[in-house]
Design an enzyme around this catalytic site. Structure first.
Site, PDB file in Angstrom:
ATOM      1  N   LYS A   1     -24.596 -17.184   2.931  1.00 19.68           N
ATOM      2  CA  LYS A   1     -24.194 -18.522   2.492  1.00 19.68           C
ATOM      3  C   LYS A   1     -22.724 -18.796   2.855  1.00 19.68           C
ATOM      4  O   LYS A   1     -22.399 -18.846   4.022  1.00 19.68           O
ATOM      5  CB  LYS A   1     -24.488 -18.676   0.998  1.00 19.68           C
TER       6      LYS A   1
ATOM      7  N   ASP B   1     -23.842 -12.195  -9.502  1.00 19.98           N
ATOM      8  CA  ASP B   1     -24.179 -12.820  -8.219  1.00 19.98           C
ATOM      9  C   ASP B   1     -23.195 -13.974  -8.023  1.00 19.98           C
ATOM     10  O   ASP B   1     -23.289 -15.001  -8.688  1.00 19.98           O
ATOM     11  CB  ASP B   1     -25.633 -13.322  -8.273  1.00 19.98           C
TER      12      ASP B   1
ATOM     13  N   TYR C   1     -31.682 -17.712  -8.934  1.00 21.02           N
ATOM     14  CA  TYR C   1     -32.216 -17.850  -7.586  1.00 21.02           C
ATOM     15  C   TYR C   1     -33.664 -17.332  -7.584  1.00 21.02           C
ATOM     16  O   TYR C   1     -33.951 -16.273  -8.161  1.00 21.02           O
ATOM     17  CB  TYR C   1     -31.340 -17.046  -6.620  1.00 21.02           C
TER      18      TYR C   1
ATOM     19  N   ARG D   1     -26.797   3.828  10.550  1.00 23.82           N
ATOM     20  CA  ARG D   1     -27.371   3.363   9.281  1.00 23.82           C
ATOM     21  C   ARG D   1     -26.337   3.545   8.167  1.00 23.82           C
ATOM     22  O   ARG D   1     -26.183   2.702   7.304  1.00 23.82           O
ATOM     23  CB  ARG D   1     -28.663   4.110   8.936  1.00 23.82           C
TER      24      ARG D   1
HETATM   25  C1  LIG Z   1     -29.678 -16.916  -1.017  1.00 27.18           C
HETATM   26  C2  LIG Z   1     -29.358 -16.304  -2.312  1.00 27.18           C
HETATM   27  C3  LIG Z   1     -29.703 -14.977  -2.585  1.00 27.18           C
HETATM   28  C4  LIG Z   1     -30.476 -14.114  -1.602  1.00 27.18           C
HETATM   29  O1  LIG Z   1     -29.745 -13.824  -0.455  1.00 27.18           O
HETATM   30  P1  LIG Z   1     -30.421 -13.611   1.007  1.00 27.18           P
HETATM   31  O2  LIG Z   1     -29.239 -13.407   1.877  1.00 27.18           O
HETATM   32  O3  LIG Z   1     -31.202 -14.851   1.301  1.00 27.18           O
HETATM   33  O4  LIG Z   1     -31.309 -12.421   0.907  1.00 27.18           O
HETATM   34  C5  LIG Z   1     -29.334 -14.443  -3.814  1.00 27.18           C
HETATM   35  N1  LIG Z   1     -28.688 -15.188  -4.740  1.00 27.18           N
HETATM   36  C6  LIG Z   1     -28.357 -16.475  -4.509  1.00 27.18           C
HETATM   37  C7  LIG Z   1     -27.627 -17.239  -5.565  1.00 27.18           C
HETATM   38  C8  LIG Z   1     -28.694 -17.076  -3.298  1.00 27.18           C
HETATM   39  O5  LIG Z   1     -28.367 -18.363  -3.095  1.00 27.18           O
END
Ligand SMILES: *Cc1c(COP(=O)(O)O)cnc(C)c1O
Length: 379
Positions: free
Chosen positions: A195, A170, A98, A46
């Site tokens: 992504k 982000d 998001y 972990r």
């Molecule tokens: C998909 C996404 C998230 C969340 O990420 P997960 O891996 O789906 O938990 C956060 N911010 C943005 C801009 C995203 O496209």
């Protein structure tokens, strides 16, 4: 080292026991101790795992950061940042986010006494009006999901420094290939690794990158104590995906540019959101802080109601109708019913997230096939 070399090599040495060039998948939850505490730096997966550590070093290198932490999802990473806060603290964030970020802010952490201000961040000055002595965190998304607003990271970082507020960015939409927020003054970079970083739509993962040792320690404590850490197999898949990040991003940007230009003059398209256009409201800032403009494009369909929007969204053959983005394959998304379903109608419509909005994640297929598919779907 330059970006492509880091993507392939950072954090990775031939395996000391076998010489394996690829980082082994250390599929173990625990590690042998000769006597209590006498171990090789690994106790329980972990907290620490060699495959995950190699990945974390690589992720840190790509963001020009000292430390990286991988989480079992992007939301797991966001959750850890918010757990730095205490009841009474306030957060300033954007008005186009998001959907999952909006949801964790308003439906989870608001219940723990944290207050969120959703402001138009396209003008950095707006942030100032909401800062008070309780403000502990500014959370930026740029380009925003799904309307591709651009926030001036350096300008907001200046304000954050002056008022001693943490700044988290982000960076999912840009990827570290296009934008490095730490170089622009951010304290924390967050990624949905799911992504572009993973890049093949086969892993869900998140990450945080930071420079400050003390901040890293505080985040590592939360990471280990709360336990949203990814397993070795997923860590390996992302290490593998990262090796082509620079090649994929180049292709995403090139295909994105051609599709954006094609859609701009298409008679069925009303608005188009892509930061590469000279008439994008913050194009100059995008040009300054990004190396190129990426493969994320949103459009609204002229005169289309929800039914017609559904019909068009379902008529693509190469693009798949699906949530998510950043994979090698092209995806089309209907934010209102999919990724942004948790944002109230009045809130989302203020920033242009309307029923007739579609978001394209342009993949790296041959451009002729992608253009042909768009033509037939919009006909
Ligand atoms: C998909 C996404 C998230 C969340 O990420 P997960 O891996 O789906 O938990 C956060 N911010 C943005 C801009 C995203 O496209």
């Amino acid at each position: 080292m330059k970006f492509g070399t880091k993507a392939i090599h950072a954090g990775q040495e031939p395996d000391p026991t076998t010489g394996a060039i690829m980082t082994p998948i250390y599929q173990t939850s625990t590690y042998w101790q000769k006597s209590p505490g006498d171990n090789k730096g690994f106790e329980y997966s972990r907290g620490t795992n060699p495959t995950r550590q190699a990945l974390e070093s690589c992720l840190a290198a790509l963001e020009n950061a000292k430390h990286g932490l991988a989480f079992s999802s992007g939301m797991g990473a966001t959750d850890a940042v918010l757990k730095l806060l205490s009841p009474g603290d306030e957060v300033i964030t954007g008005d186009d986010l998001y959907g999952g970020s909006y949801r964790i802010f308003t439906k989870v952490f608001a219940n723990y006494g944290i207050k969120f201000h959703f402001v138009d961040m396209t003008k950095a000055e707006n942030v100032k009006q909401h800062i008070n002595s309780n403000t502990k965190l500014i959370w930026i998304e740029t380009p925003t999901n799904p309307t591709m607003q651009i926030v001036d990271i350096k300008a907001v970082a200046g304000i954050a420094k002056e008022r001693q507020v943490l700044l988290a960015v982000d960076n999912t939409f840009a990827s570290p290939y296009l934008q490095n927020p730490i170089d622009l003054g951010a304290d924390i970079v967050m990624h949905s690794v799911t992504k572009y970083l993973g890049g093949h739509s086969d892993v869900v993962m998140g990450a945080l990158m930071v420079n400050d040792d003390d901040l890293y320690k505080r985040l590592w404590f939360i990471y280990n104590a709360c336990g949203a850490t990814p397993g070795p197999m997923d860590s390996f898949l992302v290490l593998r995906g990262l090796k082509t990040l620079h090649l994929r991003m180049k292709a995403h940007c090139e295909n994105g540019r051609q599709i954006a230009e094609f859609l701009k003059t298409h008679p069925k398209v009303d608005k188009i959101y892509w930061p590469g256009f000279i008439d994008h409201p913050n194009h100059d800032i995008a040009k300054k802080q990004m190396r190129d403009f990426g493969g994320m494009i949103s459009i609204t369909l002229k005169g289309a109601d929800l039914q017609e929007t559904y019909r068009i969204a379902s008529s693509f053959k190469v693009f798949s109708l699906a949530e998510s983005l950043g994979g090698v394959e092209s995806l089309i998304n209907h934010p209102v019913s999919m990724t942004h379903g948790s944002i109230p109608k009045a809130e989302r419509e203020k920033v242009g997230v309307t029923d007739n909005l579609l978001r394209l994640s342009v993949g790296v297929e041959d451009i002729e096939d992608l253009l042909e598919d768009i033509k037939q779907a919009l006909s």
